[in-house]
Design a protein around this motif. Structure first.
Motif, PDB file in Angstrom:
ATOM      1  N   GLN A 115       0.395  -1.539  -0.018  1.00 24.96           N
ATOM      2  CA  GLN A 115      -0.291   0.261  -0.299  1.00 24.96           C
ATOM      3  C   GLN A 115       1.137   1.217   0.097  1.00 24.96           C
ATOM      4  O   GLN A 115       0.348   2.335  -0.428  1.00 24.96           O
ATOM      5  CB  GLN A 115      -1.367  -0.045   1.364  1.00 24.96           C
ATOM      6  CG  GLN A 115      -1.615  -1.146   1.305  1.00 24.96           C
ATOM      7  CD  GLN A 115      -2.658  -0.332  -0.194  1.00 24.96           C
ATOM      8  OE1 GLN A 115      -3.651  -0.246  -0.127  1.00 24.96           O
ATOM      9  NE2 GLN A 115      -2.886  -1.928  -0.826  1.00 24.96           N
ATOM     10  N   MET A 116       1.832   1.337   0.423  1.00 25.06           N
ATOM     11  CA  MET A 116       3.074   2.236   0.649  1.00 25.06           C
ATOM     12  C   MET A 116       2.521   2.644  -1.223  1.00 25.06           C
ATOM     13  O   MET A 116       3.154   4.620  -1.163  1.00 25.06           O
ATOM     14  CB  MET A 116       4.338   2.018   0.974  1.00 25.06           C
ATOM     15  CG  MET A 116       4.737   1.816   2.390  1.00 25.06           C
ATOM     16  SD  MET A 116       5.501   1.629   2.882  1.00 25.06           S
ATOM     17  CE  MET A 116       6.560   2.747   2.264  1.00 25.06           C
ATOM     18  N   GLN A 117       2.804   1.828  -2.117  1.00 18.31           N
ATOM     19  CA  GLN A 117       2.823   2.210  -3.140  1.00 18.31           C
ATOM     20  C   GLN A 117       1.817   2.981  -3.689  1.00 18.31           C
ATOM     21  O   GLN A 117       1.598   3.627  -4.672  1.00 18.31           O
ATOM     22  CB  GLN A 117       3.374   1.242  -4.098  1.00 18.31           C
ATOM     23  CG  GLN A 117       6.115   2.034  -4.107  1.00 18.31           C
ATOM     24  CD  GLN A 117       5.998   1.244  -2.499  1.00 18.31           C
ATOM     25  OE1 GLN A 117       5.244   0.429  -2.319  1.00 18.31           O
ATOM     26  NE2 GLN A 117       7.162   1.758  -2.039  1.00 18.31           N
ATOM     27  N   ALA A 118       1.160   1.602  -3.676  1.00 12.66           N
ATOM     28  CA  ALA A 118      -0.175   2.298  -4.379  1.00 12.66           C
ATOM     29  C   ALA A 118      -1.349   3.474  -3.728  1.00 12.66           C
ATOM     30  O   ALA A 118      -1.988   3.326  -4.195  1.00 12.66           O
ATOM     31  CB  ALA A 118      -1.116   0.564  -3.730  1.00 12.66           C
ATOM     32  N   LYS A 119      -1.279   3.330  -2.677  1.00 14.51           N
ATOM     33  CA  LYS A 119      -1.771   4.240  -2.202  1.00 14.51           C
ATOM     34  C   LYS A 119      -1.632   5.511  -2.474  1.00 14.51           C
ATOM     35  O   LYS A 119      -2.600   7.170  -3.754  1.00 14.51           O
ATOM     36  CB  LYS A 119      -1.925   5.469  -0.755  1.00 14.51           C
ATOM     37  CG  LYS A 119      -2.231   3.765   0.240  1.00 14.51           C
ATOM     38  CD  LYS A 119      -2.032   4.189   1.792  1.00 14.51           C
ATOM     39  CE  LYS A 119      -2.636   4.981   2.339  1.00 14.51           C
ATOM     40  NZ  LYS A 119      -2.935   5.417   3.843  1.00 14.51           N
ATOM     41  N   ILE A 120      -0.320   6.168  -3.019  1.00 12.15           N
ATOM     42  CA  ILE A 120      -0.452   7.225  -4.025  1.00 12.15           C
ATOM     43  C   ILE A 120      -0.274   6.986  -5.443  1.00 12.15           C
ATOM     44  O   ILE A 120      -0.324   8.004  -6.037  1.00 12.15           O
ATOM     45  CB  ILE A 120       1.717   7.428  -3.904  1.00 12.15           C
ATOM     46  CG1 ILE A 120       1.882   7.211  -2.651  1.00 12.15           C
ATOM     47  CG2 ILE A 120       2.477   8.413  -4.672  1.00 12.15           C
ATOM     48  CD1 ILE A 120       3.637   7.150  -2.451  1.00 12.15           C
ATOM     49  N   ALA A 121      -0.034   5.737  -5.732  1.00 14.92           N
ATOM     50  CA  ALA A 121      -0.610   5.984  -7.366  1.00 14.92           C
ATOM     51  C   ALA A 121      -2.186   6.090  -7.827  1.00 14.92           C
ATOM     52  O   ALA A 121      -2.505   6.580  -8.888  1.00 14.92           O
ATOM     53  CB  ALA A 121      -0.170   4.079  -8.031  1.00 14.92           C
ATOM     54  N   ARG A 122      -3.358   6.024  -6.312  1.00 14.36           N
ATOM     55  CA  ARG A 122      -4.807   6.093  -6.243  1.00 14.36           C
ATOM     56  C   ARG A 122      -4.583   7.582  -6.689  1.00 14.36           C
ATOM     57  O   ARG A 122      -5.687   7.787  -7.073  1.00 14.36           O
ATOM     58  CB  ARG A 122      -4.934   5.297  -5.522  1.00 14.36           C
ATOM     59  CG  ARG A 122      -5.544   3.973  -5.789  1.00 14.36           C
ATOM     60  CD  ARG A 122      -6.276   3.513  -4.613  1.00 14.36           C
ATOM     61  NE  ARG A 122      -5.319   2.857  -3.406  1.00 14.36           N
ATOM     62  CZ  ARG A 122      -5.146   2.790  -2.871  1.00 14.36           C
ATOM     63  NH1 ARG A 122      -4.586   1.096  -2.962  1.00 14.36           N
ATOM     64  NH2 ARG A 122      -5.106   2.625  -1.799  1.00 14.36           N
ATOM     65  N   VAL A 123      -4.064   8.250  -6.000  1.00 15.80           N
ATOM     66  CA  VAL A 123      -4.087   9.908  -5.662  1.00 15.80           C
ATOM     67  C   VAL A 123      -2.919  10.086  -7.270  1.00 15.80           C
ATOM     68  O   VAL A 123      -4.162  11.396  -7.688  1.00 15.80           O
ATOM     69  CB  VAL A 123      -3.124  10.421  -4.476  1.00 15.80           C
ATOM     70  CG1 VAL A 123      -2.858  12.096  -4.251  1.00 15.80           C
ATOM     71  CG2 VAL A 123      -3.886   9.936  -3.435  1.00 15.80           C
ATOM     72  N   GLU A 124      -2.186   9.436  -7.726  1.00 16.03           N
ATOM     73  CA  GLU A 124      -1.508  10.568  -8.463  1.00 16.03           C
ATOM     74  C   GLU A 124      -2.935   9.606  -9.888  1.00 16.03           C
ATOM     75  O   GLU A 124      -3.049  10.623 -11.146  1.00 16.03           O
ATOM     76  CB  GLU A 124      -0.911   9.531  -9.169  1.00 16.03           C
ATOM     77  CG  GLU A 124       0.223  10.199  -8.403  1.00 16.03           C
ATOM     78  CD  GLU A 124       0.999  11.773  -8.496  1.00 16.03           C
ATOM     79  OE1 GLU A 124       1.231  12.122  -9.870  1.00 16.03           O
ATOM     80  OE2 GLU A 124       1.540  12.283  -7.187  1.00 16.03           O
ATOM     81  N   GLU A 125      -3.664   9.158 -10.249  1.00 14.60           N
ATOM     82  CA  GLU A 125      -4.348   8.721 -10.741  1.00 14.60           C
ATOM     83  C   GLU A 125      -5.542  10.025 -11.146  1.00 14.60           C
ATOM     84  O   GLU A 125      -5.888  10.161 -11.906  1.00 14.60           O
ATOM     85  CB  GLU A 125      -4.767   7.046 -11.027  1.00 14.60           C
ATOM     86  CG  GLU A 125      -6.191   6.568 -11.233  1.00 14.60           C
ATOM     87  CD  GLU A 125      -6.647   5.383 -11.368  1.00 14.60           C
ATOM     88  OE1 GLU A 125      -7.502   4.931 -11.066  1.00 14.60           O
ATOM     89  OE2 GLU A 125      -6.029   4.602 -11.207  1.00 14.60           O
TER      90      GLU A 125
END
Length: 105
Positions: free
Chosen positions: A91-101
């Motif tokens: 989730q450290m990367q997944a949470k950021i990816a969701r925001v960037e999306e």
């Protein structure tokens, strides 16, 4: 779980005196070394180190990192924030990816 934490010693240093410039970078480096050697996913920024894993393993690393920083002062301050979400990892990367999306859309 993801834990973001910050440790900072105060009081006298390793040699019995505070650093001349008030820097705690040597103590922080000792704490970050513990995190890196843990093998758990982690990121360090100017204010916090985040680490991801299961409760017991993450809290053990936080404890050992706090103890490492504590060797540089007569007391240590620990600030900790946790995102506890059982069954989720990466989730450290997944949470950021969701925001960037969402920022792209």
């Amino acid at each position: 779980m993801i834990v973001a934490f910050s440790v900072s010693p105060s009081g006298v240093g390793v040699d019995g005196s505070p650093s001349a410039d008030g820097s705690v970078s040597e103590a922080v480096a000792a704490a970050v070394r513990v995190v890196r050697e843990s093998g758990l996913p982690h990121e360090t920024s100017s204010m916090f180190t985040s680490i991801e894993g299961e409760w017991d393993e993450v809290m053990d690393v936080v404890r050992r990192a706090t103890e490492a920083a504590g060797r540089y002062g007569s007391r240590v301050s620990l600030v900790l924030k946790a995102d506890i979400r059982p069954g989720h990892s990466g989730q450290m990367q997944a949470k950021i990816a969701r925001v960037e999306e969402r920022l792209q859309g």
